[in-house]
Design an enzyme around this catalytic site. Structure first.
Site, PDB file in Angstrom:
ATOM      1  N   GLU A 143      33.175  11.094  11.434  1.00 50.39           N
ATOM      2  CA  GLU A 143      32.665  12.270  10.721  1.00 50.39           C
ATOM      3  C   GLU A 143      32.848  12.049   9.229  1.00 50.39           C
ATOM      4  O   GLU A 143      33.636  11.221   8.795  1.00 50.39           O
ATOM      5  CB  GLU A 143      33.441  13.519  11.154  1.00 50.39           C
ATOM      6  CG  GLU A 143      33.412  13.802  12.649  1.00 50.39           C
ATOM      7  CD  GLU A 143      32.018  14.144  13.150  1.00 50.39           C
ATOM      8  OE1 GLU A 143      31.300  14.862  12.442  1.00 50.39           O
ATOM      9  OE2 GLU A 143      31.640  13.659  14.235  1.00 50.39           O
ATOM     10  N   TYR A 174      26.781   3.369  11.351  1.00 47.94           N
ATOM     11  CA  TYR A 174      25.881   4.031  12.299  1.00 47.94           C
ATOM     12  C   TYR A 174      24.716   3.131  12.694  1.00 47.94           C
ATOM     13  O   TYR A 174      23.990   3.428  13.637  1.00 47.94           O
ATOM     14  CB  TYR A 174      25.350   5.329  11.692  1.00 47.94           C
ATOM     15  CG  TYR A 174      26.306   6.494  11.808  1.00 47.94           C
ATOM     16  CD1 TYR A 174      26.133   7.446  12.794  1.00 47.94           C
ATOM     17  CD2 TYR A 174      27.381   6.638  10.931  1.00 47.94           C
ATOM     18  CE1 TYR A 174      26.995   8.527  12.915  1.00 47.94           C
ATOM     19  CE2 TYR A 174      28.249   7.717  11.036  1.00 47.94           C
ATOM     20  CZ  TYR A 174      28.057   8.657  12.035  1.00 47.94           C
ATOM     21  OH  TYR A 174      28.917   9.715  12.146  1.00 47.94           O
ATOM     22  N   SER A 200      19.905  20.313  13.166  1.00 46.89           N
ATOM     23  CA  SER A 200      20.594  21.120  14.179  1.00 46.89           C
ATOM     24  C   SER A 200      21.513  22.136  13.504  1.00 46.89           C
ATOM     25  O   SER A 200      21.775  23.201  14.048  1.00 46.89           O
ATOM     26  CB  SER A 200      21.398  20.217  15.104  1.00 46.89           C
ATOM     27  OG  SER A 200      22.132  19.283  14.353  1.00 46.89           O
ATOM     28  N   ARG A 208      20.558  20.333   1.175  1.00 50.81           N
ATOM     29  CA  ARG A 208      19.380  19.811   1.878  1.00 50.81           C
ATOM     30  C   ARG A 208      18.402  20.907   2.268  1.00 50.81           C
ATOM     31  O   ARG A 208      17.190  20.703   2.215  1.00 50.81           O
ATOM     32  CB  ARG A 208      19.787  18.960   3.082  1.00 50.81           C
ATOM     33  CG  ARG A 208      20.589  19.683   4.138  1.00 50.81           C
ATOM     34  CD  ARG A 208      20.893  18.734   5.295  1.00 50.81           C
ATOM     35  NE  ARG A 208      21.659  19.415   6.335  1.00 50.81           N
ATOM     36  CZ  ARG A 208      21.978  18.863   7.483  1.00 50.81           C
ATOM     37  NH1 ARG A 208      21.603  17.639   7.750  1.00 50.81           N
ATOM     38  NH2 ARG A 208      22.681  19.523   8.374  1.00 50.81           N
TER      39      ARG A 208
END
Ligand SMILES: *[C@@H]1O[C@H](CO)[C@@H](O)[C@H](O)[C@H]1NC(C)=O
Ligand SMILES: *[C@@H]1O[C@H](CO)[C@@H](O)[C@H](O)[C@H]1NC(C)=O
Ligand SMILES: *[C@@H]1O[C@H](CO)[C@@H](O)[C@H](O)[C@H]1NC(C)=O
Ligand SMILES: *[C@@H]1O[C@H](CO)[C@@H](O)[C@H](O)[C@H]1NC(C)=O
Ligand SMILES: *[C@@H]1O[C@H](CO)[C@@H](O)[C@H](O)[C@H]1NC(C)=O
Length: 365
Positions: A143, A174, A200, A208
């Site tokens: 995270e 990632y 989500s 953003r």
């Protein structure tokens, strides 16, 4: 050792300091020998498992020899979710480690892998039993710092770090680009739509979301996710690949924090990413400069919209964002097993030395 031989017979007046001196020396020696013994006993205990350690003269370093079957204890299953553990010989072509979540292995484990999210709500969630001298604790977290509470609990406990940060001891990005053995002809999937975004976690106050609200005044953006268009898991790739651009907007901005939004949603779906995250220079450590569009390259959302519309009209220019694929292939391979195996490989290949990370919380922010 006999100190009296090196010391003159003391007079009565000087006897007291002499006795004190003797007591101090004996205590120091006793403690030293005890320490040596306890270290030695762990040597034999771990030799049973086929390990062998050697104490260096200064008693400061333990050297591991041979190709031992190292044990890694998962202190918790990440997010409490049991998963099948794949063999490291299969995933990375290295000797297997014994990877277990059974805490009875604590005293024998070469490393304890501690997933931040599962221990951060109390310092008591960390192992409370003294650790064997050869054991290393690995701090594991994927995270961002914004989503990693109570970092200060982690100070002065860990020996290695494992995260998406490039300067971690064990680097778990990632995604990454693989170099092809021979060039391939680049084919771009048919594109019938313009800009897509999957989100989500809708936070109206976030950078953003504000940027998106400005951008959509000038260009059509299809939003997927809770409260928006639905995107079934099995249609993920086929849906997104119809778009020319994807908004790979990270939820918070931190060095190296470049997630599946870029790797999976854009690059594996063969959509040109429009990124919002760390500076362009940071992205360029992972990608060629012409593989993505950075919002910071434009003075305003309106300018970005105009640029995207220009690319939409000019096929040659749009295709130039795929040129890098001649030699490179994105891989968004991410699994807990892969990370465990990276830890396994790091333990096998880096020479043993003592290391403590005193201020993890100062580093990870
Ligand atoms: C954990 O490991 C110990 C020692 O190897 C074993 O006796 C025990 O059955 C294991 N527990 C589970 C739940 O697998
Ligand atoms: C952080 O630590 C405090 C005190 O232990 C705890 O009450 C809180 O729930 C923790 N925060 C999170 C998000 O776990
Ligand atoms: C790539 O394209 C060239 C020219 O069209 C063709 O000769 C070649 O066989 C193609 N290579 C592959 C791997 O498809
Ligand atoms: C498209 O872009 C290319 C490369 O930037 C340029 O040379 C060409 O003139 C453009 N075509 C049109 C129709 O604007
Ligand atoms: C790991 O860190 C702890 C806590 O700082 C330290 O006591 C221990 O000696 C370190 N062990 C190794 C193997 O580096």
């Amino acid at each position: 050792m006999d100190f009296s031989r090196q010391t003159k017979i003391p007079s009565c007046r000087k006897l007291l300091p002499f006795i004190v001196f003797q007591v101090i020396i004996s205590t120091v020696l006793f403690v030293y020998i005890q320490n040596f013994r306890s270290a030695d006993s762990t040597v034999s205990a771990s030799s049973i498992q086929g390990h062998s350690y050697k104490l260096l003269p200064e008693n400061v370093s333990i050297v591991k020899k041979g190709a031992p079957n190292l044990t890694i204890l998962l202190w918790t299953w990440p997010f409490g979710v049991h998963s099948t553990i794949q063999k490291c010989s299969k995933l990375l072509g290295i000797p297997d480690c014994h990877i277990t979540a059974n805490r009875s292995w604590y005293h024998k484990a070469d490393a304890v892998l501690i997933h931040h999210r599962d221990v951060c709500y109390s310092p008591r969630k960390l192992p409370q039993v003294p650790r064997p001298p050869f054991q290393r604790w690995i701090w594991y977290n994927l995270e961002s710092p914004s989503a990693s509470p109570n970092m200060s609990f982690m100070d002065n406990h860990f020996n290695l770090t494992m995260s998406y940060r490039r300067d971690s001891d064990i680097f778990c990005p990632y995604g990454l680009l693989e170099v092809l053995t021979e060039p391939q002809n680049v084919t771009i999937p048919p594109k019938s739509k313009l800009v897509a975004w999957v989100i989500s976690n809708w936070n109206p106050a976030s950078h953003r979301v504000k940027y998106y609200k400005e951008l959509k005044k000038y260009i059509q953006v299809d939003v997927y996710g809770q409260g928006h268009l639905t995107l079934p898991q099995d249609k993920h790739l086929s849906t997104l690949s119809q778009y020319k651009f994807y908004l790979a907007f990270e939820n918070s901005i931190h060095e190296d924090y470049i997630t599946e939004k870029l790797w999976k949603n854009s690059l594996l779906s063969e959509v040109v990413p429009v990124v919002c995250g760390p500076p362009r220079k940071n992205y360029e450590r992972y990608l060629p400069p012409d593989a993505f569009i950075h919002i910071d390259d434009f003075p305003s959302a309106k300018d970005l919209a105009n640029f995207l519309k220009e690319l939409d009209r000019n096929a040659t220019r749009y295709q130039s964002y795929f040129q890098w694929r001649t030699w490179l292939k994105p891989s968004g391979q991410m699994s807990f097993s892969l990370h465990y195996c990276k830890a396994c490989r790091a333990l096998q290949t880096t020479p043993f030395h003592f290391q403590t990370i005193p201020e993890l919380s100062k580093w990870f922010k």
